[in-house]
Design a protein around this motif. Structure first.
Motif: not given
Length: 479
Positions: A262-284
């Protein structure tokens, strides 16, 4: 089919008035015997084969240093029973530039007879990919011609994608399309109001769109061809010097490991003012990727997903967005002398516009696009780093059923993607503009635009998307 038969009908009617009816019946029979949908998917490695200046984060001071895993472009081609096609290309890149999209669109039309409007290109916005924006590569480069490096990478990428398209088109096969959704909770609004103004910090009370929409493409025997999924969140868990797809790259990797072939495709949404939390590490990044892939797995396991029936409708147009009144020469000269190197650089670029053009750019035209899959799914593709307000508003306002396309009066699902076709900078909503802060104003200092946009920006975008949606939905009804 219409354009081919119309002249023939006009000639033959002089000799035998029954001929047009026969031709029309034959054309209808050909359409009826075709599968409702055909599809194919492919994956292309796009990791640079040598160190390159990396995208995102103005504070970068050196080129890349290896990779954590490969970066990919993924292709999904769908065709309805009239032979109309759409080509969707998702990428582990900071953005889509005209230098990338335009030559692919031109070759699609000239070689494959697929109109430019039928090409949707989306960027995951990973900040751990190559810098392919020539102007930024030139400004941020330390030694050597980073602009030439970006040009060469883009040229090679265009050829890779065209080769993949040529190899994938002949592999179209009968498929069934289905839609389901789930949720992932790591995205959070990053615009925190304070007495000193909006700052970039977690805001648990701010608007979010944590849906994970999933388009399921499967063969009649239920084996998976592809799963295209979206999420509205900056792809910025990481900020190091190794190539990596960040959380979106890991989500795709985990899904393809779980579903071989299967091919998995990621389509970026309207995330201009959204961040992934927590962040700043490869494990996260891995953790968020696992959370997102788990949400897709939930959608894949839904017992009664929305079946997608009907035909393909596509509409695309440019909208001219005005900037607010630009700063005067005197103000720019003052900014040129400030202690902020980014403000200084921005002022210099605008002063150059004054000298070379006699004025500062007052508007920007970029394409908006709607892809309609029968009466079941409306996919609106918006340019720029689109803030979440666009997704939330359009999901509400585009849910109007059109009926008679095989699904009764069921309202279509609305999927809104940002970061599509031309990622020029931030696209704020009216709310964000009025609040100020980074996405509404400050981010413009990293571009060659005067900034900010005029307050008409949101309504111009929404009105155009609504018009395009009506056109796309109507085109699904044409024989």
């Amino acid at each position: 089919m219409k354009s081919f038969f119309l002249p023939l009908l006009m000639v033959t009617v002089l000799f035998n008035w029954t001929t047009p009816v026969v031709l029309t019946q034959v054309a209808a029979a050909e359409t009826d015997t075709r599968p409702e949908w055909r599809g194919a998917a492919a994956s292309v490695v796009i990791t640079p084969d040598k160190p390159m200046w990396m995208s995102g984060y103005a504070s970068r001071t050196k080129p890349s240093q290896g990779k954590v895993h490969d970066l990919y472009a993924k292709l999904l081609i769908l065709e309805d029973n009239r032979g109309e096609k759409v080509v969707i290309i998702t990428t582990d890149l900071i953005g889509i530039t005209p230098a990338l999209r335009d030559p692919i669109a031109a070759r699609l039309e000239s070689e494959f007879k697929i109109p430019s409007a039928a090409l949707l290109m989306n960027a995951s916005h990973t900040h751990c990919g190559p810098e392919l924006r020539e102007d930024k590569a030139t400004r941020r480069g330390l030694g050597g011609d980073r602009g030439a490096e970006a040009r060469l990478y883009t040229k090679q990428l265009v050829e890779k994608l065209l080769k993949a398209l040529a190899e994938t088109l002949p592999r179209l096969e009968p498929v069934e399309l289905k839609y389901a959704s789930a949720r992932a909770g790591f995205a959070m609004n990053r615009r925190l109001p304070t007495p000193q103004g909006v700052i970039n910090s977690p805001n648990p009370e701010g608007p979010v769109d944590q849906r994970v929409p999933v388009l399921i493409v499967e063969r009649p025997d239920s084996s998976l061809v592809a799963a295209m999924f979206g999420y509205a969140c900056h792809n910025t868990t990481l900020s190091f010097y190794q190539f990596c797809g960040d959380y979106a790259g890991y989500a795709q990797e985990y899904l393809e490991e779980a579903h071989p072939g299967m091919v998995a495709l990621f389509m970026m949404g309207c995330g201009g003012d959204q961040n992934p939390y927590p962040r700043r590490s490869l494990d996260l990044a891995k953790q968020h990727g696992r959370a997102l892939s788990n949400a897709v797995e939930v959608a894949l396991s839904v017992k009664q997903p929305r079946e997608i029936h009907g035909r393909l409708g596509i509409a695309m147009d440019e909208v001219e967005l005005e900037f607010a009144t630009p700063p005067a020469r005197e103000e720019l000269l003052k900014r040129k002398e400030t202690g902020n190197k980014y403000e200084q650089s921005h002022a210099v670029r605008l002063l150059e516009q004054l000298e070379e053009r006699g004025g500062i750019q007052t508007s920007y035209a970029f394409p908006l696009q709607v892809i309609q899959l029968g009466n079941d799914l409306t996919l609106a593709a918006i340019c720029g780093e689109t803030v979440v307000d666009y997704s939330l508003r359009l999901q509400r306002e585009l849910k109007t059923g059109v009926g008679n396309t095989g699904t009764g009066n069921k309202e279509p699902v609305v999927w809104v993607a940002g970061y599509s076709n031309n990622v020029f900078g931030y696209l704020p909503s009216l709310r964000v503009l009025k609040e100020g802060g980074y996405e509404g104003n400050r981010a413009m200092i990293y571009t060659s635009y005067p900034g900010p946009f005029a307050e008409s920006v949101e309504q111009r975008v929404v009105s155009t998307i609504k018009d395009l949606t009506a056109q796309a939905r109507n085109s699904t009804l044409q024989k």
